[in-house]
Motif scaffolding. Structure first.
Motif, PDB file in Angstrom:
ATOM      1  N   VAL A   1      52.018  -1.366 134.121  1.00 42.21           N
ATOM      2  CA  VAL A   1      51.869  -1.962 132.794  1.00 42.21           C
ATOM      3  C   VAL A   1      51.174  -0.987 131.852  1.00 42.21           C
ATOM      4  O   VAL A   1      51.594  -0.806 130.704  1.00 42.21           O
ATOM      5  N   ASP A   2      50.100  -0.362 132.377  1.00 42.89           N
ATOM      6  CA  ASP A   2      49.394   0.625 131.527  1.00 42.89           C
ATOM      7  C   ASP A   2      50.305   1.788 131.162  1.00 42.89           C
ATOM      8  O   ASP A   2      50.300   2.280 130.029  1.00 42.89           O
ATOM      9  N   THR A   3      51.056   2.230 132.178  1.00 41.97           N
ATOM     10  CA  THR A   3      51.989   3.344 131.923  1.00 41.97           C
ATOM     11  C   THR A   3      53.018   2.946 130.887  1.00 41.97           C
ATOM     12  O   THR A   3      53.362   3.720 129.977  1.00 41.97           O
ATOM     13  N   GLU A   4      53.502   1.706 131.016  1.00 40.19           N
ATOM     14  CA  GLU A   4      54.500   1.224 130.051  1.00 40.19           C
ATOM     15  C   GLU A   4      53.891   1.139 128.653  1.00 40.19           C
ATOM     16  O   GLU A   4      54.517   1.512 127.666  1.00 40.19           O
ATOM     17  N   LYS A   5      52.635   0.659 128.635  1.00 42.74           N
ATOM     18  CA  LYS A   5      51.957   0.581 127.339  1.00 42.74           C
ATOM     19  C   LYS A   5      51.775   1.961 126.738  1.00 42.74           C
ATOM     20  O   LYS A   5      52.018   2.190 125.556  1.00 42.74           O
ATOM     21  N   ASN A   6      51.309   2.923 127.610  1.00 45.17           N
ATOM     22  CA  ASN A   6      51.115   4.294 127.120  1.00 45.17           C
ATOM     23  C   ASN A   6      52.434   4.898 126.655  1.00 45.17           C
ATOM     24  O   ASN A   6      52.509   5.584 125.638  1.00 45.17           O
ATOM     25  N   TYR A   7      53.473   4.629 127.469  1.00 44.63           N
ATOM     26  CA  TYR A   7      54.799   5.169 127.110  1.00 44.63           C
ATOM     27  C   TYR A   7      55.249   4.617 125.758  1.00 44.63           C
ATOM     28  O   TYR A   7      55.732   5.347 124.887  1.00 44.63           O
ATOM     29  N   THR A   8      55.036   3.270 125.611  1.00 46.74           N
ATOM     30  CA  THR A   8      55.429   2.643 124.336  1.00 46.74           C
ATOM     31  C   THR A   8      54.623   3.217 123.170  1.00 46.74           C
ATOM     32  O   THR A   8      55.148   3.512 122.105  1.00 46.74           O
ATOM     33  N   LYS A   9      53.282   3.383 123.442  1.00 46.28           N
ATOM     34  CA  LYS A   9      52.419   3.915 122.382  1.00 46.28           C
ATOM     35  C   LYS A   9      52.857   5.326 121.995  1.00 46.28           C
ATOM     36  O   LYS A   9      53.025   5.643 120.809  1.00 46.28           O
ATOM     37  N   TYR A  10      53.043   6.185 123.000  1.00 48.16           N
ATOM     38  CA  TYR A  10      53.427   7.580 122.707  1.00 48.16           C
ATOM     39  C   TYR A  10      54.833   7.667 122.125  1.00 48.16           C
ATOM     40  O   TYR A  10      55.142   8.562 121.338  1.00 48.16           O
ATOM     41  N   LYS A  11      55.671   6.684 122.551  1.00 50.64           N
ATOM     42  CA  LYS A  11      57.032   6.679 121.993  1.00 50.64           C
ATOM     43  C   LYS A  11      56.979   6.431 120.500  1.00 50.64           C
ATOM     44  O   LYS A  11      57.621   7.128 119.710  1.00 50.64           O
ATOM     45  N   TYR A  12      56.139   5.454 120.083  1.00 52.24           N
ATOM     46  CA  TYR A  12      56.022   5.170 118.650  1.00 52.24           C
ATOM     47  C   TYR A  12      55.343   6.312 117.896  1.00 52.24           C
ATOM     48  O   TYR A  12      55.696   6.645 116.764  1.00 52.24           O
ATOM     49  N   ILE A  13      54.350   6.926 118.560  1.00 48.39           N
ATOM     50  CA  ILE A  13      53.706   8.101 117.941  1.00 48.39           C
ATOM     51  C   ILE A  13      54.724   9.223 117.755  1.00 48.39           C
ATOM     52  O   ILE A  13      54.777   9.873 116.700  1.00 48.39           O
ATOM     53  N   GLY A  14      55.537   9.442 118.805  1.00 52.79           N
ATOM     54  CA  GLY A  14      56.580  10.477 118.706  1.00 52.79           C
ATOM     55  C   GLY A  14      57.573  10.175 117.602  1.00 52.79           C
ATOM     56  O   GLY A  14      57.986  11.069 116.843  1.00 52.79           O
ATOM     57  N   ILE A  15      57.958   8.884 117.525  1.00 51.65           N
ATOM     58  CA  ILE A  15      58.900   8.490 116.466  1.00 51.65           C
ATOM     59  C   ILE A  15      58.269   8.716 115.093  1.00 51.65           C
ATOM     60  O   ILE A  15      58.909   9.229 114.165  1.00 51.65           O
ATOM     61  N   PHE A  16      56.984   8.350 114.959  1.00 45.42           N
ATOM     62  CA  PHE A  16      56.285   8.529 113.683  1.00 45.42           C
ATOM     63  C   PHE A  16      56.225  10.011 113.289  1.00 45.42           C
ATOM     64  O   PHE A  16      56.510  10.388 112.142  1.00 45.42           O
ATOM     65  N   ILE A  17      55.874  10.859 114.292  1.00 46.48           N
ATOM     66  CA  ILE A  17      55.810  12.309 114.021  1.00 46.48           C
ATOM     67  C   ILE A  17      57.184  12.849 113.643  1.00 46.48           C
ATOM     68  O   ILE A  17      57.339  13.653 112.711  1.00 46.48           O
ATOM     69  N   ALA A  18      58.207  12.371 114.364  1.00 46.83           N
ATOM     70  CA  ALA A  18      59.573  12.826 114.071  1.00 46.83           C
ATOM     71  C   ALA A  18      59.987  12.431 112.654  1.00 46.83           C
ATOM     72  O   ALA A  18      60.619  13.214 111.935  1.00 46.83           O
ATOM     73  N   VAL A  19      59.617  11.192 112.258  1.00 49.00           N
ATOM     74  CA  VAL A  19      59.942  10.720 110.904  1.00 49.00           C
ATOM     75  C   VAL A  19      59.234  11.577 109.856  1.00 49.00           C
ATOM     76  O   VAL A  19      59.827  11.982 108.847  1.00 49.00           O
ATOM     77  N   ILE A  20      57.931  11.867 110.109  1.00 44.17           N
ATOM     78  CA  ILE A  20      57.166  12.715 109.174  1.00 44.17           C
ATOM     79  C   ILE A  20      57.814  14.090 109.049  1.00 44.17           C
ATOM     80  O   ILE A  20      57.997  14.629 107.947  1.00 44.17           O
ATOM     81  N   LEU A  21      58.150  14.682 110.206  1.00 39.67           N
ATOM     82  CA  LEU A  21      58.804  16.006 110.193  1.00 39.67           C
ATOM     83  C   LEU A  21      60.139  15.951 109.462  1.00 39.67           C
ATOM     84  O   LEU A  21      60.482  16.860 108.683  1.00 39.67           O
TER      85      LEU A  21
END
Length: 296
Positions: free
Chosen positions: A53-73
Protein backbone atom coordinates in the motif's frame (compact mmCIF):
# COMPACT_ATOMS: atom_id res chain seq x y z
CA UNK A 1 -11.77 -20.43 17.36
CA UNK A 2 -9.24 -21.73 14.86
CA UNK A 3 -9.63 -25.14 13.17
CA UNK A 4 -6.40 -27.13 12.97
CA UNK A 5 -5.48 -30.67 11.98
CA UNK A 6 -3.74 -33.43 13.96
CA UNK A 7 -0.21 -33.84 12.68
CA UNK A 8 -0.39 -37.58 13.39
CA UNK A 9 -3.66 -38.70 11.81
CA UNK A 10 -4.97 -35.59 10.13
CA UNK A 11 -8.11 -35.39 12.18
CA UNK A 12 -9.76 -31.96 12.41
CA UNK A 13 -9.61 -30.53 15.92
CA UNK A 14 -10.03 -27.25 17.73
CA UNK A 15 -6.98 -25.19 18.63
CA UNK A 16 -7.79 -25.40 22.33
CA UNK A 17 -7.69 -29.20 22.43
CA UNK A 18 -4.52 -30.74 23.83
CA UNK A 19 -5.03 -34.23 22.44
CA UNK A 20 -6.48 -35.57 19.21
CA UNK A 21 -9.92 -37.07 19.81
CA UNK A 22 -9.20 -39.79 17.27
CA UNK A 23 -5.63 -40.97 17.91
CA UNK A 24 -4.91 -39.35 21.28
CA UNK A 25 -1.85 -37.55 19.99
CA UNK A 26 -0.77 -34.55 22.06
CA UNK A 27 -1.06 -31.45 19.88
CA UNK A 28 -0.81 -28.45 22.19
CA UNK A 29 2.74 -27.57 21.39
CA UNK A 30 2.22 -28.10 17.71
CA UNK A 31 -0.93 -26.11 17.88
CA UNK A 32 0.88 -23.26 19.54
CA UNK A 33 3.64 -23.47 17.01
CA UNK A 34 1.10 -23.48 14.25
CA UNK A 35 -0.66 -20.58 15.84
CA UNK A 36 2.63 -18.71 16.10
CA UNK A 37 3.43 -19.55 12.50
CA UNK A 38 0.02 -18.44 11.38
CA UNK A 39 0.28 -15.26 13.36
CA UNK A 40 3.74 -14.68 11.93
CA UNK A 41 2.37 -15.39 8.48
CA UNK A 42 -0.51 -13.05 9.06
CA UNK A 43 1.90 -10.38 10.33
CA UNK A 44 4.15 -10.90 7.33
CA UNK A 45 1.19 -10.74 5.01
CA UNK A 46 -0.05 -7.60 6.81
CA UNK A 47 3.41 -6.03 6.55
CA UNK A 48 3.61 -6.93 2.87
CA UNK A 49 0.17 -5.52 2.31
CA UNK A 50 1.14 -2.36 4.20
CA UNK A 51 4.37 -2.12 2.24
CA UNK A 52 2.48 -2.67 -1.00
CA UNK A 53 0.00 0.00 0.00
CA UNK A 54 2.82 2.39 0.89
CA UNK A 55 4.61 1.52 -2.33
CA UNK A 56 1.41 2.11 -4.26
CA UNK A 57 0.92 5.40 -2.49
CA UNK A 58 4.53 6.42 -3.19
CA UNK A 59 4.19 5.30 -6.79
CA UNK A 60 0.98 7.31 -7.15
CA UNK A 61 2.58 10.33 -5.48
CA UNK A 62 5.71 10.20 -7.66
CA UNK A 63 3.59 9.51 -10.71
CA UNK A 64 1.67 12.75 -10.14
CA UNK A 65 4.90 14.61 -9.37
CA UNK A 66 6.38 13.26 -12.61
CA UNK A 67 3.27 14.27 -14.53
CA UNK A 68 3.41 17.75 -12.96
CA UNK A 69 7.11 18.13 -13.87
CA UNK A 70 6.43 16.88 -17.39
CA UNK A 71 3.58 19.40 -17.77
CA UNK A 72 5.84 22.24 -16.52
CA UNK A 73 8.60 21.20 -18.93
CA UNK A 74 6.11 20.92 -21.79
CA UNK A 75 4.71 24.37 -21.04
CA UNK A 76 8.25 25.73 -20.86
CA UNK A 77 9.13 24.17 -24.20
CA UNK A 78 5.95 25.50 -25.78
CA UNK A 79 6.58 28.99 -24.36
CA UNK A 80 10.20 28.94 -25.52
CA UNK A 81 9.17 27.67 -28.93
CA UNK A 82 6.52 30.38 -29.27
CA UNK A 83 8.95 33.07 -28.10
CA UNK A 84 11.63 31.83 -30.52
CA UNK A 85 9.14 31.70 -33.38
CA UNK A 86 7.78 35.21 -32.86
CA UNK A 87 11.22 36.65 -32.03
CA UNK A 88 12.60 35.07 -35.20
CA UNK A 89 9.54 36.23 -37.10
CA UNK A 90 9.93 39.80 -35.79
CA UNK A 91 13.67 39.77 -36.53
CA UNK A 92 13.03 38.35 -39.97
CA UNK A 93 10.33 40.96 -40.56
CA UNK A 94 12.70 43.74 -39.47
CA UNK A 95 15.41 42.33 -41.74
CA UNK A 96 12.92 42.12 -44.59
CA UNK A 97 11.81 45.71 -43.94
CA UNK A 98 15.43 46.92 -43.82
CA UNK A 99 16.27 44.95 -46.96
CA UNK A 100 13.17 46.30 -48.71
CA UNK A 101 14.06 49.87 -47.66
CA UNK A 102 17.65 49.40 -48.83
CA UNK A 103 16.43 47.93 -52.12
CA UNK A 104 14.07 50.86 -52.48
CA UNK A 105 16.88 53.35 -51.83
CA UNK A 106 19.22 51.45 -54.15
CA UNK A 107 16.54 51.38 -56.83
CA UNK A 108 15.88 55.10 -56.40
CA UNK A 109 19.62 55.83 -56.49
CA UNK A 110 20.03 53.57 -59.52
CA UNK A 111 17.08 55.24 -61.25
CA UNK A 112 18.57 58.64 -60.47
CA UNK A 113 21.97 57.57 -61.76
CA UNK A 114 20.39 56.08 -64.85
CA UNK A 115 18.48 59.31 -65.38
CA UNK A 116 21.72 61.27 -65.11
CA UNK A 117 23.46 58.85 -67.44
CA UNK A 118 20.53 59.04 -69.81
CA UNK A 119 20.67 62.80 -69.66
CA UNK A 120 24.44 62.92 -70.20
CA UNK A 121 24.77 60.01 -72.62
CA UNK A 122 22.17 60.80 -75.21
CA UNK A 123 22.14 59.19 -78.68
CA UNK A 124 25.24 60.16 -80.63
CA UNK A 125 23.27 61.84 -83.38
CA UNK A 126 21.79 64.31 -80.85
CA UNK A 127 25.17 65.50 -79.53
CA UNK A 128 27.36 67.62 -81.80
CA UNK A 129 31.00 68.30 -80.94
CA UNK A 130 32.23 71.82 -80.38
CA UNK A 131 35.34 73.35 -81.94
CA UNK A 132 37.26 76.57 -81.37
CA UNK A 133 37.95 78.46 -84.58
CA UNK A 134 41.05 80.58 -85.17
CA UNK A 135 39.05 83.76 -84.59
CA UNK A 136 40.13 84.81 -81.11
CA UNK A 137 39.92 88.49 -80.22
CA UNK A 138 41.06 90.52 -77.24
CA UNK A 139 40.04 94.09 -76.50
CA UNK A 140 42.18 96.05 -74.08
CA UNK A 141 40.07 98.74 -72.50
CA UNK A 142 37.91 100.71 -74.97
CA UNK A 143 40.53 101.29 -77.68
CA UNK A 144 39.61 98.49 -80.09
CA UNK A 145 36.71 96.71 -81.79
CA UNK A 146 36.71 92.94 -82.36
CA UNK A 147 35.09 91.96 -85.67
CA UNK A 148 34.07 88.39 -86.68
CA UNK A 149 33.49 87.98 -90.43
CA UNK A 150 31.71 84.59 -90.15
CA UNK A 151 28.73 86.22 -88.45
CA UNK A 152 29.39 89.83 -89.45
CA UNK A 153 29.22 90.97 -85.85
CA UNK A 154 31.60 92.92 -83.62
CA UNK A 155 32.22 93.50 -79.92
CA UNK A 156 33.49 96.53 -78.08
CA UNK A 157 33.67 98.17 -74.68
CA UNK A 158 31.80 101.41 -74.36
CA UNK A 159 32.68 102.27 -70.78
CA UNK A 160 30.32 102.68 -67.87
CA UNK A 161 30.66 98.93 -66.99
CA UNK A 162 29.12 97.83 -70.31
CA UNK A 163 30.32 95.91 -73.33
CA UNK A 164 28.17 95.38 -76.43
CA UNK A 165 27.74 93.11 -79.42
CA UNK A 166 26.91 94.93 -82.69
CA UNK A 167 25.61 93.80 -86.06
CA UNK A 168 27.13 94.90 -89.39
CA UNK A 169 25.12 98.13 -89.18
CA UNK A 170 26.44 98.92 -85.70
CA UNK A 171 23.07 98.21 -84.14
CA UNK A 172 23.36 96.87 -80.59
CA UNK A 173 22.38 93.20 -80.45
CA UNK A 174 23.32 92.46 -76.85
CA UNK A 175 24.71 94.15 -73.73
CA UNK A 176 27.21 92.67 -71.26
CA UNK A 177 27.30 94.41 -67.88
CA UNK A 178 30.26 93.96 -65.54
CA UNK A 179 31.37 95.17 -62.13
CA UNK A 180 34.26 97.20 -63.47
CA UNK A 181 34.62 100.30 -65.61
CA UNK A 182 35.85 99.31 -69.08
CA UNK A 183 37.27 95.84 -68.35
CA UNK A 184 39.31 93.83 -70.81
CA UNK A 185 37.21 91.80 -73.22
CA UNK A 186 38.22 88.38 -74.55
CA UNK A 187 36.09 86.75 -77.29
CA UNK A 188 36.53 83.28 -78.77
CA UNK A 189 34.53 81.92 -81.70
CA UNK A 190 33.08 78.41 -81.31
CA UNK A 191 31.41 76.34 -84.03
CA UNK A 192 29.56 73.09 -84.24
CA UNK A 193 31.53 70.32 -85.95
CA UNK A 194 30.49 69.83 -89.59
CA UNK A 195 28.19 72.84 -89.38
CA UNK A 196 28.17 76.55 -90.13
CA UNK A 197 26.55 77.38 -86.78
CA UNK A 198 28.72 79.74 -84.68
CA UNK A 199 28.73 80.79 -81.03
CA UNK A 200 30.81 83.33 -79.11
CA UNK A 201 32.40 82.88 -75.73
CA UNK A 202 32.70 86.33 -74.13
CA UNK A 203 34.86 86.80 -71.03
CA UNK A 204 35.39 90.08 -69.21
CA UNK A 205 38.44 90.38 -66.96
CA UNK A 206 40.12 93.15 -65.03
CA UNK A 207 43.62 93.84 -63.67
CA UNK A 208 47.04 92.37 -64.25
CA UNK A 209 45.91 89.00 -62.88
CA UNK A 210 42.85 88.74 -65.13
CA UNK A 211 40.22 88.72 -62.39
CA UNK A 212 36.97 87.34 -63.83
CA UNK A 213 34.26 90.01 -64.06
CA UNK A 214 31.75 88.32 -66.35
CA UNK A 215 31.18 85.35 -68.66
CA UNK A 216 28.65 84.69 -71.45
CA UNK A 217 28.21 82.05 -74.14
CA UNK A 218 25.98 83.54 -76.85
CA UNK A 219 24.54 82.43 -80.16
CA UNK A 220 21.39 82.38 -82.25
CA UNK A 221 18.27 80.54 -81.18
CA UNK A 222 15.20 80.58 -83.40
CA UNK A 223 16.91 83.28 -85.46
CA UNK A 224 17.54 85.59 -82.47
CA UNK A 225 20.80 86.22 -80.62
CA UNK A 226 20.54 84.95 -77.04
CA UNK A 227 22.66 84.20 -73.99
CA UNK A 228 22.87 80.43 -73.39
CA UNK A 229 25.27 80.45 -70.42
CA UNK A 230 26.24 83.21 -67.97
CA UNK A 231 27.70 83.55 -64.49
CA UNK A 232 24.21 82.98 -63.11
CA UNK A 233 24.18 79.49 -64.64
CA UNK A 234 27.52 78.71 -62.99
CA UNK A 235 26.31 79.55 -59.47
CA UNK A 236 24.90 76.05 -58.98
CA UNK A 237 28.35 74.66 -59.82
CA UNK A 238 30.16 76.58 -57.08
CA UNK A 239 30.69 80.08 -58.49
CA UNK A 240 30.05 83.11 -56.30
CA UNK A 241 30.16 86.24 -58.52
CA UNK A 242 31.27 88.34 -55.56
CA UNK A 243 34.52 86.39 -55.11
CA UNK A 244 37.79 86.54 -56.98
CA UNK A 245 38.22 84.02 -59.82
CA UNK A 246 40.34 83.36 -62.83
CA UNK A 247 39.03 81.42 -65.84
CA UNK A 248 40.84 79.03 -68.16
CA UNK A 249 38.49 77.31 -70.62
CA UNK A 250 39.28 74.73 -73.31
CA UNK A 251 37.59 72.22 -75.61
CA UNK A 252 38.40 68.56 -74.99
CA UNK A 253 36.89 65.71 -77.06
CA UNK A 254 34.25 68.02 -78.48
CA UNK A 255 33.14 69.35 -75.07
CA UNK A 256 33.77 72.81 -73.68
CA UNK A 257 35.40 72.68 -70.25
CA UNK A 258 34.60 75.75 -68.15
CA UNK A 259 37.23 76.02 -65.42
CA UNK A 260 37.06 78.79 -62.81
CA UNK A 261 39.76 78.83 -60.14
CA UNK A 262 41.61 81.01 -57.67
CA UNK A 263 45.17 81.08 -56.41
CA UNK A 264 45.98 80.42 -52.80
CA UNK A 265 49.13 82.42 -52.13
CA UNK A 266 51.03 81.72 -48.90
CA UNK A 267 51.73 84.78 -46.81
CA UNK A 268 54.90 86.49 -47.95
CA UNK A 269 54.95 84.65 -51.32
CA UNK A 270 54.38 85.99 -54.83
CA UNK A 271 51.45 85.20 -57.13
CA UNK A 272 53.77 82.96 -59.12
CA UNK A 273 54.12 80.77 -56.05
CA UNK A 274 50.35 80.47 -55.55
CA UNK A 275 48.52 77.14 -55.70
CA UNK A 276 45.64 76.72 -58.14
CA UNK A 277 42.35 75.69 -56.52
CA UNK A 278 39.42 74.76 -58.77
CA UNK A 279 36.12 76.38 -57.82
CA UNK A 280 34.12 75.34 -60.87
CA UNK A 281 34.85 72.61 -63.40
CA UNK A 282 31.91 71.82 -65.69
CA UNK A 283 31.40 70.29 -69.11
CA UNK A 284 29.30 71.82 -71.85
CA UNK A 285 28.11 70.23 -75.08
CA UNK A 286 25.48 70.93 -77.73
CA UNK A 287 22.19 69.04 -77.81
CA UNK A 288 21.23 69.19 -81.46
CA UNK A 289 17.79 67.73 -80.77
CA UNK A 290 16.87 70.41 -78.21
CA UNK A 291 18.98 73.11 -79.89
CA UNK A 292 20.64 74.21 -76.67
CA UNK A 293 23.72 73.69 -74.54
CA UNK A 294 23.84 71.13 -71.75
CA UNK A 295 25.84 71.88 -68.59
CA UNK A 296 26.95 69.08 -66.24
Amino acid sequence: MIIIFCPNCGNQINDNEKFCSKCGNQIKQDSQDNNEQMKQSEKTISNNISQNVDTEKNYTKYKYIGIFIAVILLLGLVSFGAYSYFAHKDTKQVEQNVTAEQNKENTASEDKNNAVKEDVKQPVEDIVNLEYTQNDKFILGDKEVAYFPNSKISFKNIGNICSVMLDDKNQVLMNFYTNRDVPDLSIKEIKLANSNKFFYEVKCTAGAHAKLEGYWLVGKKDGEWTIFISMDNLKSFGINPDKYYNMNNKIVNGKLIINCFHLEVPEGKSMAEGKKVDDCYVKVDWDNNKQTFRIY
